[in-house]
Design an enzyme around this catalytic site. Sequence first.
Site, PDB file in Angstrom:
ATOM      1  CD  GLU A  38      -2.747   1.282   2.449  1.00 60.24           C
ATOM      2  OE1 GLU A  38      -2.748   0.372   3.290  1.00 60.24           O
ATOM      3  OE2 GLU A  38      -3.449   2.307   2.527  1.00 60.24           O
ATOM      4  NE  ARG A 264       4.311  -8.319  11.082  1.00 58.75           N
ATOM      5  CZ  ARG A 264       3.802  -7.485  10.173  1.00 58.75           C
ATOM      6  NH1 ARG A 264       2.856  -7.901   9.348  1.00 58.75           N
ATOM      7  NH2 ARG A 264       4.210  -6.259  10.059  1.00 58.75           N
ATOM      8  CE  LYS A 274       3.008   0.151   4.821  1.00 59.35           C
ATOM      9  NZ  LYS A 274       2.560  -0.074   3.439  1.00 59.35           N
TER      10      LYS A 274
END
Length: 564
Positions: A38, A264, A274
């Site tokens: 994104e 992850r 982020k």
Amino acid sequence: MTTEKETTGKPLDFIRQIIAEDLATGKHSSIVTRFPPEPNGFLHIGHAKSICLNFGAAQEFKGRCHLRFDDTNPDKESTEYVESIKRDVHWLGFDWGENLFYASDYFDQLHNFAVELIKRGKAYVCELSGEEIREHRGTLTEPGKESPYRNRSIEENLDLFARMRAGEFEEGSCVLRAKIDMASPNIVMRDPVIYRILKSNHHRTGDKWCIYPMYDFTHCLSDMQEQITHSLCTLEFENNRALYDWVLDTLNTPNHPRQIEFARLNINYTVTSKRKLLQLVTEGHVSGWDDPRMLTISGLRRRGYTPASIRSFCQTIGIGKRESWIDMGVLENAVRDDLNLHATRVFGVLDPLKVVITNYPEGQSEELVAQNHPQNQDMGERVVPFSREIYVERSDFMEDAPKKFFRLSVGREVRLRYAYLITCQEVIKDGDGQVIELRCTYDPETRGGSAPDGRKVKGTIHWISAEHALQAEVRLYDRLFTVEYPDADKEKHFMEFLNPDSLTVLSNCMLEPGLAQATGDDRFQFERQGYFCLDARESTADKPVFNRIVTLRDSWAKITKKGA
Ligand code: ATP
Ligand code: MG
């Protein structure tokens, strides 16, 4: 670039095993993966893991990997982020070729798919508020409650959705929801929202849309649209897989990518989210997204990490199914290993102390030959100037030195690397008793550093000729946080664990003159001090700035062990 599979000979991870099988059985004749960021921030080291997996596997299995921007949230996204992400993926050594996509390219199709769902009786316009939708959703132990709008007719839903799209309704007044199962044990399946009203300008589609699709609806259909074969994502999407499959099954799409989840990357002493990185940037705790202390790709690049070291790190940590934490030292070792092989050795005195060699002729200088890499003759030699006044590291002198101190102290002899043996004769102090200069004598017979009479000199130190020195600023970095898991504390905000000493600026360092030619792409070992590179952005014509990439050894681990 050679692929990870060729270079390691390691057994395939579980995802590569699935891919290999799908190719062997003929389920797919070639594979297509995607990296779907994104554009709402810069990429970080966690993304590097996903990039190396998606682009790496595609390369190894001769398939292709798409770069797709998941740009469905216009309020947080921007072209600046799109550009930074492209730059970072390229820098890591991967190329999407023709295959650059944006979820926003599919807004028309996605809208048509939503209409199709309504027509099949599988979606409805719901006027509950966000708060009410949450309340209706239920919990892990209790089923949800059906929305009073759930059983509207198809016609009414089509009309309302058309009016949503036409901008007739306010933001937040209604949403489109998939009609699945409010009693599903999987909360994701309790009539998830698939479209919302957002009267925002989108960085690519401008004002064309005032409704935007949600991630779960967009992602599977974008994958389908691009004929992705293996849709690799992190474990937190495990529950979303049911919805991913439901959307594709319900719309009976011509192909159905397989979502596979992997663990992850989590690294201690840092944050990799982020949202949190953005907060560090906007509140000014760091100098920007590319601050060398940030584990963003651009921060690591500015710090001096090489793309190869990051790829090698991702290969070392591997791909698994279980959440785990990776020690920051593993990342540092990856760059250390790479630089140990490839970085040119030079001298840099970080905390200079002047030495006058009293029996060396005034006004004279000479050029001495130094190895660029003692273990690798192919990297050649260079000359370094020597003269009567030099700088040495302040820590290489001790006034009341213990017996085992093999460096400078009055009466002791040391080797100036690649130069001469010198003996300290006298210490000069200022009014406050601070040592400001050493007076030494040199043995002219020891050019190159060895004595013809074979006498043993244990200590070898680095030095810089004063008149030839390149003055520079050097920045040393430590971890950005003082605790291992800064965002795990329930009581304290992660900001409270910021390390006040994460940056040390040394403004008066003396470097080899040859470093004036350094560019941001060069990396050096300052002998005995660590690995360094020019910070091309911060350097000025008057004063170059160098970043320490990493220390020579994992001194930090040693210190904590001692302290423990
Ligand atoms: P963040 O949690 O940092 O905000 P994100 O998941 O929201 O990251 P995206 O831009 O959506 O960021 O991520 C793009 C891809 O990178 C996704 O497929 C995601 O699963 C993957 N990814 C993100 N963070 C990590 C991580 N720490 N380890 C491995 N893959 C990651
Ligand atoms: Mg995300």
